[in-house]
Design an enzyme around this catalytic site. Structure first.
Site, short mmCIF file in Angstrom:
data_model
loop_
_atom_site.label_atom_id
_atom_site.label_comp_id
_atom_site.label_asym_id
_atom_site.label_seq_id
_atom_site.Cartn_x
_atom_site.Cartn_y
_atom_site.Cartn_z
N TYR A 123 0.82 -1.20 0.00
CA TYR A 123 0.00 0.00 0.00
C TYR A 123 0.86 1.26 0.00
O TYR A 123 1.91 1.31 0.66
CB TYR A 123 -0.91 0.03 1.23
CG TYR A 123 -2.18 -0.77 1.06
CD1 TYR A 123 -3.19 -0.32 0.22
CD2 TYR A 123 -2.37 -1.97 1.74
CE1 TYR A 123 -4.36 -1.05 0.05
CE2 TYR A 123 -3.53 -2.70 1.59
CZ TYR A 123 -4.53 -2.24 0.75
OH TYR A 123 -5.68 -2.96 0.59
N HIS A 166 -11.69 3.17 6.55
CA HIS A 166 -10.53 2.40 6.15
C HIS A 166 -9.91 1.58 7.28
O HIS A 166 -8.84 0.99 7.09
CB HIS A 166 -9.46 3.34 5.57
CG HIS A 166 -9.85 3.97 4.26
ND1 HIS A 166 -10.41 5.21 4.16
CD2 HIS A 166 -9.78 3.49 2.99
CE1 HIS A 166 -10.66 5.50 2.89
NE2 HIS A 166 -10.28 4.48 2.16
N ARG A 210 -6.06 7.14 -8.47
CA ARG A 210 -5.16 6.09 -8.05
C ARG A 210 -5.78 4.76 -8.46
O ARG A 210 -6.97 4.68 -8.78
CB ARG A 210 -4.92 6.11 -6.54
CG ARG A 210 -6.14 5.73 -5.73
CD ARG A 210 -5.91 5.81 -4.24
NE ARG A 210 -4.96 4.81 -3.76
CZ ARG A 210 -5.29 3.62 -3.30
NH1 ARG A 210 -6.57 3.24 -3.27
NH2 ARG A 210 -4.39 2.78 -2.86
N ASN A 215 -6.44 0.74 -7.20
CA ASN A 215 -6.49 -0.22 -6.11
C ASN A 215 -6.86 -1.57 -6.72
O ASN A 215 -7.34 -1.63 -7.86
CB ASN A 215 -7.52 0.21 -5.07
CG ASN A 215 -7.43 -0.59 -3.79
OD1 ASN A 215 -6.36 -1.09 -3.43
ND2 ASN A 215 -8.54 -0.74 -3.09
#
Length: 346
Positions: A37, A193, A223, A225
């Site tokens: 991550y 999260h 982004r 994921n």
């Protein structure tokens, strides 16, 4: 560009598949041979023609089928679209952003005529035409958020910024990767999260929140994921776990290439003008290992990434039961050569 929309299903008989062009434009999220991550955000600026980054919101060959799948999920569970009362201005912000973007970027499929607050929206692929008054929800078949997000691929969370953080106070979520809108609606950024392992210890979400709180209108960011799923199913929510959870035990060395799918989310964040809220778009792309390995370099990279994935991440993503089988199958595509950085197809 005129798209040819596929007739396919994301449940029951699972007739979903990608064309060769859809595979080549697939947003593989692994520029290196390992994964961890990170705050991997970048400006959401127009990308190469034909790429998933070309337009603000990507529409592809799966558009009609995905909209139909969303309608099925909403008919079964209307709670997949939820909005707290104070979010109505942000709902109209979202409708305007999506309609103006789609009409500008795909004029052969969508049109928006505006005469003051009297608007006419046309969606040709779905056969829809709607006259309405902007700001008057009674002139739409559903609330503004639900109305427009029924017609766009991906999930949408509308965030309210207050008290030094972001709150998930409105959303349309029918293709999520094993999280529940019913549980998460109204949560703050860190609460939402909280289940993610390792990233909190690394300060990833602290840095991400600080970055997002400064997001400016007209300067969206994005982004990638990812996770994996067995069978090309969009609705992998906790509410429907009895329908898909046992699929993880169905993977064998003979079917792993067809059944196991990489599930990539193109996440984009837009500051909304009137409400000062934020639109968080989560566009889901699915491709089987077999499809991805038509690009040999991708097969080798997947083998290395999945083979070195930290155990807590594999557990969090629900991969542990079939991960060794997938890694073994992918090994046939990895000859040990240096792949270099990047993810461009061959």
């Amino acid at each position: 560009m005129t798209l040819a929309f596929a007739q396919e299903s994301f449940r029951d008989d699972y007739t979903f598949k990608n064309s060769p062009e859809a595979i080549r434009r697939f947003p593989l999220p692994f520029p290196q041979d390992s994964y961890m991550y990170s705050v991997n955000m970048e400006p959401h600026v127009p990308g190469p023609v034909g790429s998933v980054y070309e337009h603000a919101f990507d529409i592809d060959e799966h558009y009609v089928a995905e909209c139909r799948d969303r309608a099925i999920t909403l008919a079964r569970d209307p709670g997949r679209c939820a909005s707290l009362p104070h979010m109505i201005e942000a709902e109209w912000d979202t409708l305007e952003l999506l309609m103006t973007s789609l009409a500008a970027d795909y004029p052969e499929h969508f049109a928006l005529l505006r005469d003051g607050n009297r608007w006419v929206w046309t969606n040709r692929p779905l056969g829809l035409r709607q006259d309405f008054i902007f700001g008057d929800a009674s002139t739409l078949p559903q609330g503004p958020l639900e109305y427009i997000t029924r017609q766009v691929q991906g999930d949408f969370v509308v965030l309210d910024q207050r008290e030094g953080t972001l709150f998930a106070d409105a959303a349309m979520v029918t293709s999520q990767a094993d999280w529940s809108l019913t549980f998460d609606v109204g949560m703050s950024f860190h609460q939402w999260h909280a289940p993610v392992p390792l990233a909190h210890d690394m300060g990833v979400f602290d840095r991400a929140l600080k970055y997002l709180m400064m997001l400016q209108q007209g300067r969206p960011v994005r982004r990638l994921n990812w996770t994996m799923t067995v069978n090309p199913r969009l609705d992998t929510s906790p509410e429907t776990y009895p329908e898909w959870g046992t699929d993880r035990a169905s993977v064998t060395p003979d079917n792993v290439g067809k059944k196991v799918h990489l599930r990539v989310e193109l996440q984009t964040m837009f500051r909304l003008p009137r409400s000062n809220g934020m639109l968080f778009s989560i566009r889901c792309y699915l491709a089987s290992l077999e499809e991805l390995c038509t690009q040999p370099r991708w097969g080798a990279r997947l083998h290395r990434v999945l083979g070195s994935l930290p155990a807590p991440l594999a557990e969090y993503k629900g991969l542990t039961r079939y991960l060794p089988t997938a890694v073994t199958w992918l090994s046939q595509f990895d000859d040990g050569r240096d792949l270099g950085p990047g993810t461009q197809p061959e």
